[in-house]
Design a protein around this motif. Structure first.
Motif, PDB file in Angstrom:
ATOM      1  N   LYS A 297      25.292  82.536 -24.344  1.00  0.00           N
ATOM      2  CA  LYS A 297      24.527  83.476 -23.484  1.00  0.00           C
ATOM      3  C   LYS A 297      23.558  84.361 -23.469  1.00  0.00           C
ATOM      4  N   ASP A 298      22.932  83.928 -24.380  1.00  0.00           N
ATOM      5  CA  ASP A 298      22.279  84.402 -25.091  1.00  0.00           C
ATOM      6  C   ASP A 298      20.868  84.866 -23.823  1.00  0.00           C
ATOM      7  N   VAL A 299      19.718  85.628 -23.563  1.00  0.00           N
ATOM      8  CA  VAL A 299      18.806  85.606 -22.615  1.00  0.00           C
ATOM      9  C   VAL A 299      17.686  85.460 -23.127  1.00  0.00           C
ATOM     10  N   ARG A 300      17.038  84.392 -23.091  1.00  0.00           N
ATOM     11  CA  ARG A 300      15.916  84.227 -23.610  1.00  0.00           C
ATOM     12  C   ARG A 300      14.371  84.785 -23.291  1.00  0.00           C
ATOM     13  N   ALA A 301      13.863  85.651 -23.828  1.00  0.00           N
ATOM     14  CA  ALA A 301      12.681  85.521 -22.944  1.00  0.00           C
ATOM     15  C   ALA A 301      11.803  84.573 -22.429  1.00  0.00           C
ATOM     16  N   ASP A 302      11.799  82.935 -23.398  1.00  0.00           N
ATOM     17  CA  ASP A 302      11.001  82.235 -22.699  1.00  0.00           C
ATOM     18  C   ASP A 302      11.278  81.494 -22.326  1.00  0.00           C
ATOM     19  N   ARG A 303      12.621  81.126 -21.509  1.00  0.00           N
ATOM     20  CA  ARG A 303      13.298  80.825 -19.926  1.00  0.00           C
ATOM     21  C   ARG A 303      13.261  82.017 -18.885  1.00  0.00           C
ATOM     22  N   VAL A 304      13.007  82.908 -19.122  1.00  0.00           N
ATOM     23  CA  VAL A 304      13.083  83.587 -17.914  1.00  0.00           C
ATOM     24  C   VAL A 304      11.609  84.550 -17.575  1.00  0.00           C
ATOM     25  N   GLN A 305      10.468  84.549 -18.298  1.00  0.00           N
ATOM     26  CA  GLN A 305       9.840  84.376 -18.221  1.00  0.00           C
ATOM     27  C   GLN A 305       8.859  83.347 -17.156  1.00  0.00           C
ATOM     28  N   PRO A 306       8.929  81.888 -17.420  1.00  0.00           N
ATOM     29  CA  PRO A 306       8.854  81.063 -16.132  1.00  0.00           C
ATOM     30  C   PRO A 306       9.498  81.593 -14.300  1.00  0.00           C
ATOM     31  N   LEU A 307      10.331  82.423 -13.852  1.00  0.00           N
ATOM     32  CA  LEU A 307      10.894  82.709 -13.059  1.00  0.00           C
ATOM     33  C   LEU A 307       9.821  84.090 -12.868  1.00  0.00           C
ATOM     34  N   ILE A 308       9.506  84.924 -13.764  1.00  0.00           N
ATOM     35  CA  ILE A 308       8.665  86.208 -13.844  1.00  0.00           C
ATOM     36  C   ILE A 308       7.736  85.181 -13.155  1.00  0.00           C
ATOM     37  N   ASP A 309       6.963  84.556 -13.193  1.00  0.00           N
ATOM     38  CA  ASP A 309       5.484  84.045 -13.428  1.00  0.00           C
ATOM     39  C   ASP A 309       5.232  83.326 -12.054  1.00  0.00           C
ATOM     40  N   TRP A 310       6.441  82.646 -11.810  1.00  0.00           N
ATOM     41  CA  TRP A 310       6.325  82.118 -10.310  1.00  0.00           C
ATOM     42  C   TRP A 310       6.337  82.919  -9.335  1.00  0.00           C
ATOM     43  N   THR A 311       6.849  83.857  -9.086  1.00  0.00           N
ATOM     44  CA  THR A 311       7.309  85.202  -8.746  1.00  0.00           C
ATOM     45  C   THR A 311       6.497  85.801  -7.766  1.00  0.00           C
ATOM     46  N   ARG A 312       5.315  85.648  -9.422  1.00  0.00           N
ATOM     47  CA  ARG A 312       3.858  86.703  -9.223  1.00  0.00           C
ATOM     48  C   ARG A 312       2.689  85.731  -8.509  1.00  0.00           C
ATOM     49  N   ARG A 313       2.708  83.980  -8.944  1.00  0.00           N
ATOM     50  CA  ARG A 313       2.341  83.399  -7.769  1.00  0.00           C
ATOM     51  C   ARG A 313       2.990  82.710  -6.482  1.00  0.00           C
ATOM     52  N   GLN A 314       3.733  82.940  -6.192  1.00  0.00           N
ATOM     53  CA  GLN A 314       3.406  82.731  -5.117  1.00  0.00           C
ATOM     54  C   GLN A 314       4.159  83.966  -4.101  1.00  0.00           C
TER      55      GLN A 314
END
Length: 413
Positions: free
Chosen positions: A330-347
């Motif tokens: 259940k570790d929260v990995r930064a490299d899996r979270v970042q695409p969600l942030i990047d997508w939000t910033r693009r859209q």
């Protein structure tokens, strides 16, 4: 009264407890966390999405998944380290491909049927869960993806769901906050979104008000026969009382424990081959008016990125996605979270992402992607688990179905 033990206080456990109590059963819920809804029901994507009922068992998904394995930021991450559990699950997943169409249609029907119960229970118990009945908008970046969506629409229609094909101009009319150009999309006005955690906690409070007992901070480590019923042995996991023994007598047991259901089923002589598929979300806290104005209100599903959004009130945006096959991690990995942030910033470029809360949860998935709503081998054992990525969408219906099974075999006394 006839006592039913429900194991698990996520969305399926709490809805099951509520449905059983409405029929007059004495219900006790056992939960290993201090509060209900602290795992997969804590911060999911927020969608009540019949339009997302397509099961994953088809060759196109398998081929896409193999390609994604070569990309670090892909929607799918698969840890190839061998384990019997993982590879037996994959084998059964592939075996279920011939049932893709039938299972998709059946899932749609369940999802549509669940709506009335979910909304009615919220109204009856005055639960505020940031519901937004604005529909769900699928967007596609390519012709190939859009044409695949047309085929899915035919299956959804067979299950009773209507969704409308839309072009780029219509997409922006439905959700003006979206930026960019799209090949096309589909809009399902009957779908909705909301905060699963607030709903589950609200319904749990209603359960207690109606007489349901909650035993929390409790880890179940044995379930055995005791005459005509069951003896459930558990121990406290609360700080200061860890290890303290607890015993519960029950006439029947309903397993609603998400990814923990596999272990509990084994105690009862049943095989429930649930695998934990990790999903991630971020909650964007929008503290300024400019961010709130720039964020979408209509729920979105970007089919290429496999990312969904839900607006949770004026000042929160939930963005979720990805699937990770990596065991019970259940570790929260930064490299899996970042695409969600990047997508939000693009859209939605004007949205301030300075205060983002990441989260990861384990979806309880069966190989055929269908929830397990059935009796066990032993009389008095029932399952309502394995809902995968559609736990909230299906929960209010599967709770009623398992209650019907209980009623068919165990009378209220």
């Amino acid at each position: 009264m006839t006592r039913i033990a429900v194991i698990g206080a996520g969305i399926t456990g709490v809805t099951t407890a509520y449905a059983l109590r409405k029929q007059g059963y004495d219900v006790t819920v056992l939960e290993r966390h201090r509060y209900p809804a602290m795992e997969t029901s804590f911060a999911n994507g927020g969608q009540l999405s019949a339009c997302n009922a397509e099961v994953w068992n088809n060759m196109a998904t398998v081929i896409k998944g193999l390609k994604w394995m070569t990309r670090r930021n892909a929607p799918l991450l698969f840890n190839p380290m061998p384990s019997w559990h993982k590879y037996s699950w994959i084998y059964e997943f592939l075996k279920a491909i011939p049932d893709y169409r039938a299972n998709t249609v059946e899932t749609v029907r369940l999802a549509i049927a669940a709506r009335d119960n979910l909304y009615q229970w919220a109204a009856d118990e005055a639960i505020d869960f940031n519901v937004e009945k604005r529909g769900i908008l699928h967007v596609y970046h390519s012709r190939h993806g859009y044409e695949s969506g047309l085929k899915v629409s035919e299956l959804l229609k067979q299950g009773g769901l209507e969704r409308t094909a839309v072009g780029n101009d219509e997409i922006h009319a439905i959700e003006p906050a979206l930026q960019g150009t799209y090949y096309g999309g589909f809009f399902t006005p009957s779908d909705a979104t909301g905060d699963i955690h607030k709903y589950t906690r609200g319904l749990a409070a209603a359960c207690e008000h109606h007489g349901v007992q909650f035993m929390q901070d409790i880890e179940v480590h044995d379930i055995g026969r005791d005459g005509a019923g069951f003896r459930i042995a558990a121990s406290s996991v609360a700080p200061g009382g860890a290890g303290d023994a607890h015993t519960l007598q029950a006439d029947a047991v309903v397993i609603c424990a998400g990814t923990g259901s596999r272990r509990l089923a084994a105690m009862l002589g049943d095989r429930v081959n649930i695998y934990p598929v990790k999903g991630y979300s971020i909650t964007v806290n929008m503290d300024d008016e400019a961010s709130q104005a720039a964020a979408p209100w209509v729920s979105l599903l970007d089919e290429e990125a496999k990312i969904v959004t839900s607006r949770l009130g004026a000042d929160r945006l939930r963005v979720a996605g990805t699937a990770e096959y990596n065991g019970y991690n259940k570790d929260v990995r930064a490299d899996r979270v970042q695409p969600l942030i990047d997508w939000t910033r693009r859209q939605f470029a004007p949205v301030d992402t300075a205060r983002v809360v990441p989260w990861a949860g384990l979806r309880p998935m069966m190989p055929n992607m269908m929830p397990q709503v059935r009796p066990g081998r032993q009389p008095g054992v029932f399952y309502n688990t394995g809902h995968g990525h559609l736990g909230w969408t299906l929960s209010a219906m599967t709770a009623q179905l398992v209650t019907d099974l209980v009623q068919g075999s165990i009378r209220v006394s």
